[in-house]
Design a protein around this motif. Sequence first.
Motif, short mmCIF file in Angstrom:
data_model
loop_
_atom_site.label_atom_id
_atom_site.label_comp_id
_atom_site.label_asym_id
_atom_site.label_seq_id
_atom_site.Cartn_x
_atom_site.Cartn_y
_atom_site.Cartn_z
N VAL A 1 -20.30 -1.80 -18.40
CA VAL A 1 -20.15 -2.98 -17.54
C VAL A 1 -20.86 -4.16 -18.19
N ARG A 2 -20.17 -5.30 -18.20
CA ARG A 2 -20.80 -6.53 -18.70
C ARG A 2 -20.42 -7.66 -17.75
N ASN A 3 -21.43 -8.42 -17.34
CA ASN A 3 -21.21 -9.56 -16.44
C ASN A 3 -20.45 -9.17 -15.19
N GLY A 4 -20.77 -7.99 -14.65
CA GLY A 4 -20.17 -7.55 -13.40
C GLY A 4 -18.76 -7.02 -13.50
N GLN A 5 -18.25 -6.81 -14.72
CA GLN A 5 -16.90 -6.28 -14.89
C GLN A 5 -16.91 -5.11 -15.86
N ILE A 6 -16.00 -4.18 -15.63
CA ILE A 6 -15.92 -2.97 -16.45
C ILE A 6 -15.14 -3.25 -17.72
N LEU A 7 -15.82 -3.04 -18.85
CA LEU A 7 -15.17 -3.18 -20.16
C LEU A 7 -14.46 -1.90 -20.54
N SER A 8 -15.13 -0.76 -20.29
CA SER A 8 -14.52 0.52 -20.63
C SER A 8 -14.91 1.57 -19.59
N TYR A 9 -13.93 2.40 -19.28
CA TYR A 9 -14.10 3.47 -18.30
C TYR A 9 -13.50 4.71 -18.95
N ARG A 10 -14.37 5.54 -19.57
CA ARG A 10 -13.90 6.77 -20.21
C ARG A 10 -14.10 7.91 -19.23
N ASP A 11 -13.00 8.46 -18.78
CA ASP A 11 -12.98 9.45 -17.70
C ASP A 11 -12.78 10.84 -18.29
N TYR A 12 -13.88 11.60 -18.37
CA TYR A 12 -13.84 12.95 -18.93
C TYR A 12 -13.65 13.95 -17.80
N LEU A 13 -12.47 13.94 -17.21
CA LEU A 13 -12.19 14.88 -16.13
C LEU A 13 -11.87 16.25 -16.72
N ASN A 14 -12.09 17.26 -15.91
CA ASN A 14 -11.72 18.61 -16.31
C ASN A 14 -10.21 18.72 -16.13
N PRO A 15 -9.43 18.87 -17.19
CA PRO A 15 -7.97 18.88 -17.04
C PRO A 15 -7.42 20.17 -16.45
N LEU A 16 -8.17 21.25 -16.45
CA LEU A 16 -7.64 22.54 -16.00
C LEU A 16 -7.16 22.54 -14.55
N PRO A 17 -7.90 21.98 -13.59
CA PRO A 17 -7.37 21.96 -12.22
C PRO A 17 -6.04 21.19 -12.12
N LEU A 18 -5.89 20.12 -12.87
CA LEU A 18 -4.63 19.37 -12.84
C LEU A 18 -3.50 20.18 -13.45
N VAL A 19 -3.76 20.86 -14.57
CA VAL A 19 -2.74 21.69 -15.20
C VAL A 19 -2.30 22.79 -14.24
N GLU A 20 -3.27 23.43 -13.58
CA GLU A 20 -2.95 24.49 -12.62
C GLU A 20 -2.18 23.94 -11.43
N ALA A 21 -2.56 22.78 -10.94
CA ALA A 21 -1.87 22.17 -9.81
C ALA A 21 -0.43 21.80 -10.19
N LEU A 22 -0.26 21.24 -11.37
CA LEU A 22 1.09 20.90 -11.83
C LEU A 22 1.96 22.15 -11.93
N ALA A 23 1.40 23.23 -12.46
CA ALA A 23 2.15 24.48 -12.58
C ALA A 23 2.52 25.03 -11.21
N SER A 24 1.60 24.97 -10.25
CA SER A 24 1.88 25.50 -8.91
C SER A 24 2.95 24.69 -8.20
N VAL A 25 2.95 23.38 -8.41
CA VAL A 25 3.97 22.53 -7.78
C VAL A 25 5.33 22.78 -8.42
N ARG A 26 5.35 22.94 -9.74
CA ARG A 26 6.63 23.20 -10.44
C ARG A 26 7.20 24.56 -10.06
N ALA A 27 6.34 25.52 -9.78
CA ALA A 27 6.79 26.88 -9.44
C ALA A 27 7.21 26.98 -7.98
N ARG A 28 6.89 25.98 -7.20
CA ARG A 28 7.18 25.98 -5.76
C ARG A 28 8.68 25.89 -5.54
N PRO A 29 9.20 26.71 -4.63
CA PRO A 29 10.64 26.64 -4.32
C PRO A 29 10.97 25.25 -3.75
#
Length: 144
Positions: free
Chosen positions: A111-139
Amino acid sequence: MTTSSRTVVEKVLRAGREVDIDTFVALMAPDGYIEWPYRPPGVPARLRGRAEIRRHLTETAGTFVTFDEYRNVVLHETADPEVVIVEYEAYGNLVVTGQPFEQTVIAVIRVRNGQILSYRDYLNPLPLVEALASVRARPTGRVG
């Protein structure tokens, strides 16, 4: 008086959870960026500038996962006053199925002067991958 980096990070987290796109984008510097170094297929590596960030959030926010709360939020102020590291657990639901969804996140935000210059989001991708797979497998419920 300039808003502290910590305060800006607290505001952007709240805006993200509440899907307040206008506030989120206003907190970004005009040429600021968001990046996801670890991401499932289909998630862009980087979004740069307010227009690109707004477009992406408008198209995707709340369409796959909604978040009700962030728990165990810890903000680490660093030796560099512009940099805040935040870690938290996001809890919500998959939009299509209503199933609970949990995500662990660590983000490094500059953050510089009250604004975000960079936002590096290190989320755990595994829950998203699993959720995507479960939605795709859904009838689909379609006949024939």
